[in-house]
Scaffold this motif. Structure first.
Motif, mmCIF file in Angstrom:
data_model
loop_
_atom_site.group_PDB
_atom_site.id
_atom_site.type_symbol
_atom_site.label_atom_id
_atom_site.label_comp_id
_atom_site.label_asym_id
_atom_site.label_seq_id
_atom_site.Cartn_x
_atom_site.Cartn_y
_atom_site.Cartn_z
ATOM 1 N N GLN A 119 0.830 -1.200 0.000
ATOM 2 C CA GLN A 119 0.000 0.000 0.000
ATOM 3 C C GLN A 119 0.867 1.253 0.000
ATOM 4 N N ASP B 166 -0.044 -4.608 4.125
ATOM 5 C CA ASP B 166 1.082 -3.717 4.355
ATOM 6 C C ASP B 166 1.446 -3.825 5.833
ATOM 7 N N ARG C 74 0.090 4.082 5.912
ATOM 8 C CA ARG C 74 -0.384 3.523 4.643
ATOM 9 C C ARG C 74 -1.576 2.601 4.869
ATOM 10 N N SER D 73 -5.198 3.198 3.246
ATOM 11 C CA SER D 73 -5.779 2.121 2.451
ATOM 12 C C SER D 73 -7.291 2.060 2.622
ATOM 13 N N ILE E 146 3.632 9.268 2.584
ATOM 14 C CA ILE E 146 2.998 8.476 1.544
ATOM 15 C C ILE E 146 3.447 8.998 0.188
#
Length: 355
Positions: free
Chosen positions: A177, A200, A205, A209, A347
């Motif tokens: 992710q 993940d 993350r 998601s 991210i």
């Protein structure tokens, strides 16, 4: 001729800004003044020497900007117009383009030019080849950051779901992710998957998601994700498993958790040092379990971009929320340090040429 700042590949694990001449637009080309760009995981592979480019190459392939100059033969655009350009810049006329293999324009991986075979977009200006086919106007109501990720990761993640031919009601597992995996998750949702399981271990993350469409998020450090996926699907396996990391282990996990007749869709970039990717033969049914393996590189061109931007304009997906860190172009080395080492909950980063 003026000069510009440009982020250059200098050696393995060595990048940095240099002064370069502002490019000039030749026939069929355009020069874009870059206002916003970003760092891709592929750029990190380049920096680490895991994907080869020439020393002195300006890297980066995801530009948002305004038209600075138009070359002879480029019509329907005007200087000062705000545009987005996909990482893949097909010419639209070769055998591969006319067969809808846009990413392979001219042959093997030929559609990816910026930051690969020609100078890229982590600079004040970038020259765009085949501009008539690749400049996409940005609607006035959308900001640069709204559409930034249409230039690569959203197109790529969505194409992973498209290549897998996800059907309405399918179950899908997405391994990884990071930015591409998150966009693959969004793509699976857009394609109508009824169950999306993602894998993940990075908290930021995993949280994102869910926002991008995941129903269940598994932490691979807390248990075997394949066993969990098989349990969730009552031993059937998922219809589609997406590999969005570029690792042997995650590729094998995708093969293991797909049902008979399922599809493994690979979008991760596998480092050259990895050597050959192996297939777990028993889980692949020794080649006769009707499991399919597909790979993809994001389509490019202005029509693809128009469609992606339309999804954002009509609020089918929110990509702006993936931006966690902002940097100026002068801070590009720090941006790489944060992004490549997954520090501070990063991210995706946004790089502005000026503040």
């Amino acid at each position: 001729m003026g000069t510009m700042r440009a982020n250059v590949f200098k050696d393995v694990n060595k990048i940095g800004l240099e002064d370069r001449p502002i490019p000039k637009a030749g026939p069929g080309e355009a020069v874009i003044k870059v206002t916003l760009t970003t760092i891709c995981a592929t750029d990190v592979h380049i920096m680490k020497g895991e994907y080869p480019v020439r020393v002195g190459q300006i890297i980066g392939h995801e530009p948002i900007g305004v038209i600075h100059e138009l070359g002879e033969g480029v019509s329907g655009y005007k200087v000062g117009e705000r545009v987005a350009i996909n990482a893949i810049t097909p010419r639209g006329q070769c055998e591969y383009c006319l067969s809808a293999n846009w990413a392979q324009c001219g042959g093997f991986l030929g559609g990816w030019k910026m930051g690969n075979t020609i100078d890229g977009a982590q600079a004040d200006y970038v020259k765009i080849p085949n501009a008539q086919a690749n400049l996409t106007p940005i609607p006035d109501e959308l900001s640069d950051e709204d559409v930034l990720f249409t230039t690569d990761i959203f197109s790529t993640g969505l194409s992973d779901a498209e290549s897998a031919d996800i059907q309405v009601g399918d179950s899908v597992a997405v391994f990884g992710q990071g930015p591409i995996g998150l966009c693959a998750t969004a793509g699976a949702k857009l394609k109508g998957a009824s169950l999306i399981i993602t894998v993940d271990t990075v908290p930021s993350r995993m949280d994102m998601s869910k926002k991008m469409g995941a129903d269940i998020v598994l932490d691979f450090k807390k248990g075997d994700p394949v066993k969990e996926i098989m349990k969730i699907t009552n031993g059937r396996g998922v219809d589609v498993a997406i590999e969005a990391i570029g690792l042997q282990e995650s590729f094998e996990n995708c093969v293991r958790c797909t049902r008979v007749g399922g599809t493994i869709s690979s979008i991760g970039v596998y480092p050259a040092q990895l050597g050959n990717i192996g297939v777990p033969l028993q889980d692949f049914g020794y080649g006769i379990a009707d499991k399919k393996i597909v790979s993809t590189l994001c389509p490019g061109g202005k029509e693809r971009m128009r469609r992606l931007i339309s999804l954002i304009k009509n609020e089918r997906v929110n990509l702006k929320q993936l931006i966690t860190h902002w940097f100026s172009l002068d801070e590009i080395e720090e941006a790489y340090r944060i992004f490549s080492n997954q520090l501070d909950g990063v991210i995706k980063v946004a790089i502005k040429t000026s503040f």
